[in-house]
Design a protein around this motif. Sequence first.
Motif, mmCIF file in Angstrom:
data_model
loop_
_atom_site.group_PDB
_atom_site.id
_atom_site.type_symbol
_atom_site.label_atom_id
_atom_site.label_comp_id
_atom_site.label_asym_id
_atom_site.label_seq_id
_atom_site.Cartn_x
_atom_site.Cartn_y
_atom_site.Cartn_z
ATOM 1 N N LEU A 136 25.962 38.876 36.627
ATOM 2 C CA LEU A 136 25.108 38.116 35.728
ATOM 3 C C LEU A 136 23.660 38.208 36.195
ATOM 4 C CD1 LEU A 136 27.293 34.933 35.146
ATOM 5 C CD2 LEU A 136 26.869 36.779 33.528
ATOM 6 N N ASN A 176 14.610 39.258 23.985
ATOM 7 C CA ASN A 176 15.811 39.982 24.390
ATOM 8 C C ASN A 176 16.109 41.114 23.405
ATOM 9 O OD1 ASN A 176 18.942 40.279 23.950
ATOM 10 N ND2 ASN A 176 18.674 39.582 26.053
ATOM 11 N N SER A 212 26.225 35.628 21.250
ATOM 12 C CA SER A 212 25.738 36.314 22.444
ATOM 13 C C SER A 212 26.030 35.442 23.669
ATOM 14 C CB SER A 212 24.231 36.567 22.318
ATOM 15 O OG SER A 212 23.737 37.241 23.437
ATOM 16 N N ILE A 266 25.244 35.406 26.988
ATOM 17 C CA ILE A 266 24.275 35.058 28.038
ATOM 18 C C ILE A 266 23.533 33.752 27.733
ATOM 19 C CG2 ILE A 266 22.125 35.767 29.162
ATOM 20 C CD1 ILE A 266 24.569 37.115 30.301
ATOM 21 N N MET A 305 31.623 34.234 31.358
ATOM 22 C CA MET A 305 31.123 35.052 32.456
ATOM 23 C C MET A 305 32.003 36.282 32.663
ATOM 24 S SD MET A 305 29.896 32.218 35.281
ATOM 25 C CE MET A 305 29.522 33.479 36.501
ATOM 26 N N ASN A 311 31.776 38.571 29.186
ATOM 27 C CA ASN A 311 30.461 38.752 28.582
ATOM 28 C C ASN A 311 30.254 40.167 28.037
ATOM 29 O OD1 ASN A 311 27.597 38.685 28.073
ATOM 30 N ND2 ASN A 311 27.300 39.522 30.114
ATOM 31 N N MET A 327 19.738 33.360 36.692
ATOM 32 C CA MET A 327 20.646 32.239 36.468
ATOM 33 C C MET A 327 20.812 31.382 37.713
ATOM 34 S SD MET A 327 23.681 33.413 33.904
ATOM 35 C CE MET A 327 23.322 33.704 32.165
ATOM 36 N N GLN A 335 26.762 48.195 27.039
ATOM 37 C CA GLN A 335 27.496 46.988 27.422
ATOM 38 C C GLN A 335 28.924 47.328 27.836
ATOM 39 O OE1 GLN A 335 26.889 43.609 27.603
ATOM 40 N NE2 GLN A 335 24.708 43.939 27.363
#
Length: 223
Positions: free
Chosen positions: A106, A132, A18, A20, A197, A200, A110, A93
Amino acid sequence: MNSVIGDILPLALGIAVSPIPIIAAILMLLSPMARGTSVGFLIGWVLGIVVAVVLFTLLSGIIPEQDPDASNPVSGVIKLLLGAGLLFLAARQWRTRPKPGEEAALPKWMAAIDTMTAGRGFVLGFLLSAVNPKNLLMAIGAGVTIGTGGLSAGESTVAIVVFTLIAACSVAVPVIAYLVASARMAAPLESLRGWLMHNNATVMAVLLLVIGVVVIGKGIGSF
């Protein structure tokens, strides 16, 4: 026990890759308080995985025990629902992936990683692994598989440990590598962060699609 471990491996890999949490860990390793924050994040990440899997392993104990060779419709329905949930998340997604030339969006939290303390890193790691939705669905699937696998307490513990080690490795490896050789890890971590990034959403969509199909197949096989 081997068949149970084989069934939970795709779910563990789903959590491990994953993007993130990996991006969050890398940002912490590139922040001013890298050591304390990243270690706190790693501890929270591992603890969250353990708590989620153990909880749903215990909860699955309410499912009536059956002959291992007989059908298990209750477990099958749960797996079908989990698989459907993963397919839904995969579609969402895929729709959110950036178009050519666009920057990937994002989470806003963050931006605060540079000022995070070890305690906040711990809380964030726990939430990303145990709360999550994507990771939680995979933890539920693993817990149901372990809890309905007819394993002894010792075998269930081994299965949970194997699941946790695999699921946590993608965060643990960069954190441990940084603690051992921080000077040499900065450039590779920055390069990996940029790739994750940008890719993702695509990575997660493909991953959730594959795992969702596998879980649905296991659910059908339970009838």
